[in-house]
Motif scaffolding. Structure first.
Motif, PDB file in Angstrom:
ATOM      1  N   ASN A   1       0.804  -1.221   0.000  1.00 30.71           N
ATOM      2  CA  ASN A   1       0.000   0.000   0.000  1.00 30.71           C
ATOM      3  C   ASN A   1       0.842   1.278   0.000  1.00 30.71           C
ATOM      4  OD1 ASN A   1      -3.003  -0.874   0.391  1.00 30.71           O
ATOM      5  ND2 ASN A   1      -1.846  -2.179   1.792  1.00 30.71           N
ATOM      6  N   LEU A   2       2.122   1.147  -0.323  1.00 30.29           N
ATOM      7  CA  LEU A   2       3.001   2.307  -0.471  1.00 30.29           C
ATOM      8  C   LEU A   2       3.423   2.426  -1.927  1.00 30.29           C
ATOM      9  CD1 LEU A   2       5.186   1.730   2.722  1.00 30.29           C
ATOM     10  CD2 LEU A   2       3.494   3.549   2.410  1.00 30.29           C
ATOM     11  N   LYS A   3       3.309   3.592  -2.510  1.00 32.07           N
ATOM     12  CA  LYS A   3       3.488   3.766  -3.956  1.00 32.07           C
ATOM     13  C   LYS A   3       4.905   3.476  -4.431  1.00 32.07           C
ATOM     14  CE  LYS A   3      -0.192   7.222  -4.498  1.00 32.07           C
ATOM     15  NZ  LYS A   3      -0.513   8.612  -4.900  1.00 32.07           N
ATOM     16  N   THR A   4       5.913   3.829  -3.627  1.00 33.57           N
ATOM     17  CA  THR A   4       7.297   3.759  -4.110  1.00 33.57           C
ATOM     18  C   THR A   4       7.991   2.433  -3.818  1.00 33.57           C
ATOM     19  OG1 THR A   4       8.207   4.672  -2.054  1.00 33.57           O
ATOM     20  CG2 THR A   4       7.541   6.236  -3.758  1.00 33.57           C
TER      21      THR A   4
ATOM     22  N   THR B   1      10.766  10.721  -0.594  1.00 34.87           N
ATOM     23  CA  THR B   1       9.513   9.985  -0.393  1.00 34.87           C
ATOM     24  C   THR B   1       9.755   8.490  -0.301  1.00 34.87           C
ATOM     25  OG1 THR B   1       8.271  11.686  -1.586  1.00 34.87           O
ATOM     26  CG2 THR B   1       7.224   9.530  -1.352  1.00 34.87           C
ATOM     27  N   LYS B   2      10.629   7.978  -1.177  1.00 39.14           N
ATOM     28  CA  LYS B   2      10.909   6.541  -1.166  1.00 39.14           C
ATOM     29  C   LYS B   2      11.601   6.127   0.128  1.00 39.14           C
ATOM     30  CE  LYS B   2      12.717   2.745  -3.935  1.00 39.14           C
ATOM     31  NZ  LYS B   2      13.242   2.325  -5.244  1.00 39.14           N
TER      32      LYS B   2
ATOM     33  N   GLU C   1       8.982   6.111   2.896  1.00 38.47           N
ATOM     34  CA  GLU C   1       8.097   4.959   2.798  1.00 38.47           C
ATOM     35  C   GLU C   1       8.837   3.651   3.095  1.00 38.47           C
ATOM     36  OE1 GLU C   1       5.921   4.994  -0.866  1.00 38.47           O
ATOM     37  OE2 GLU C   1       4.598   6.607  -0.178  1.00 38.47           O
TER      38      GLU C   1
END
Length: 356
Positions: A160-163, A196-197, A200
């Motif tokens: 559920n994390l985009k990166t 961001t990565k 996350e």
């Protein structure tokens, strides 16, 4: 730590041979090191080692060519795709890739197969990463329950994390020192990592501890390595990469201070105690925020957590394709026979001698 060790003797001999006063120009000196940071600057002055070639980890094309070299004398089954192996082995050196194919050949031979199949490659890759499976070790039902929810926490949080990279396999079978593992499959060979990565990634690392807090009656020591890695990443974000607005775009501390005096003795701190306190606050803030976000993710997907953990308790592992289907409600599994509550502590019965 200093003294007349091999490093100084080799340096002196090289400088004698490379002084440039002899008329012999037919000798080429080639040297290699994996510790360039401790080389004496005298070696790298003009006229000595003029050409420097950096040999890093191979990219996807390099890994494919290395695999083709080591696969020449090994029969491969029709389901083995060298390009796919190259894509899923990011960070492997040439020796690692050779080891993967050698281990796969051994597995095929042990199972009386005439060719290496995809399952052999998969198992060999995991064996190189984390060691062989330890199925013989007796694990209590309680430990199994905690490990299943711990690994499910990592997997569901990452999904559920985009990166974050795709989940390749989740297992609760012990390998090496790990009670279970969530293994990811990289899709690209990106060298730069965004803020961001990294943030996350910390959330994903804390998924195991958050799952224990939410779905078991206690927290355990199983998340110690996850917390260590998350803290290290957060500290680098603040002190090395300039990702903190409060601290600013400044590097605090250095890994290359006075290496010839020894790592511990020669290290100097180039910031004040006040800044050190601010760094600690920022690191703590990053970790706390990531922890709360991870808790929210797992709470929102509690149904998937229960299904995945029970699947692991029943089958011990799940591959990436089945995991993806499970998350999308495309895989129906019967886990009604798996208990919802954590098993109690098991008491060990000991038989003592009677006193007459």
């Amino acid at each position: 730590g200093g003294g007349h060790d091999e490093r100084e003797q080799t340096l002196n001999q090289l400088l004698v041979e490379m002084d440039g006063f002899t008329g012999n120009e037919s000798v080429i000196v080639i040297a290699a090191t994996n510790r360039r940071d401790i080389l004496d600057p005298a070696l790298l002055r003009p006229g000595r080692f003029d050409r420097q070639i950096v040999v890093g980890y191979p990219d996807v094309k390099g890994r494919e060519e290395i695999l083709q070299v080591h696969a020449k004398n090994k029969p491969l089954g029709p389901d083995v795709d060298i390009k796919r192996i190259a894509r899923t082995t990011r960070g492997f050196t040439g020796a690692d890739l050779e080891n993967v194919l050698n281990e796969a050949a051994l597995l095929a031979a042990r199972n009386n197969r005439s060719a290496i199949i995809e399952a052999d490659i998969e198992e060999a890759t995991l064996k190189v990463i984390a060691g062989p499976e330890k199925k013989s070790r007796i694990v209590t039902a309680r430990d199994n329950f905690i490990t299943a929810y711990h690994e499910a926490g990592h997997a569901v949080a990452s999904y559920n994390l985009k990166t974050q990279e795709k989940v390749h396999q989740v297992t609760i079978i012990q390998r090496g020192m790990a009670a279970g593992m969530t293994i990811y499959r990289p899709d690209t060979d990106d060298r730069t990592v965004s803020r961001t990565k990294m943030r996350e990634e910390i959330i994903s690392l804390l998924g195991g501890r958050c799952a224990e807090e939410l779905f078991t009656d206690d927290i355990s020591t199983g998340a110690s390595n996850d917390i260590e890695r998350a803290t290290s990443t957060a500290r680098k974000m603040v002190t090395k990469y300039g990702f903190s607005k409060k601290i600013g775009t400044v590097v605090y501390g250095s890994d290359n201070d006075e290496v010839f005096l020894g790592k511990d003795y020669g290290h100097t701190k180039n910031y004040s105690e006040a800044v050190a306190a601010q760094i600690d606050e920022e690191v703590r803030a990053i970790i706390d925020k990531a922890y709360s976000e991870c808790l929210e993710i797992l709470k929102a997907h509690a149904d998937k957590m229960h299904i995945l953990a029970k699947y692991l308790l029943k089958y011990e592992k799940i591959d990436g394709d089945d995991f993806d289907k499970l998350m999308k409600n495309e895989l129906v599994v019967d886990v009604s026979d798996i208990p919802d509550e954590i098993p109690p502590y098991e008491k060990v019965e000991t038989q003592g001698s009677e006193n007459n």
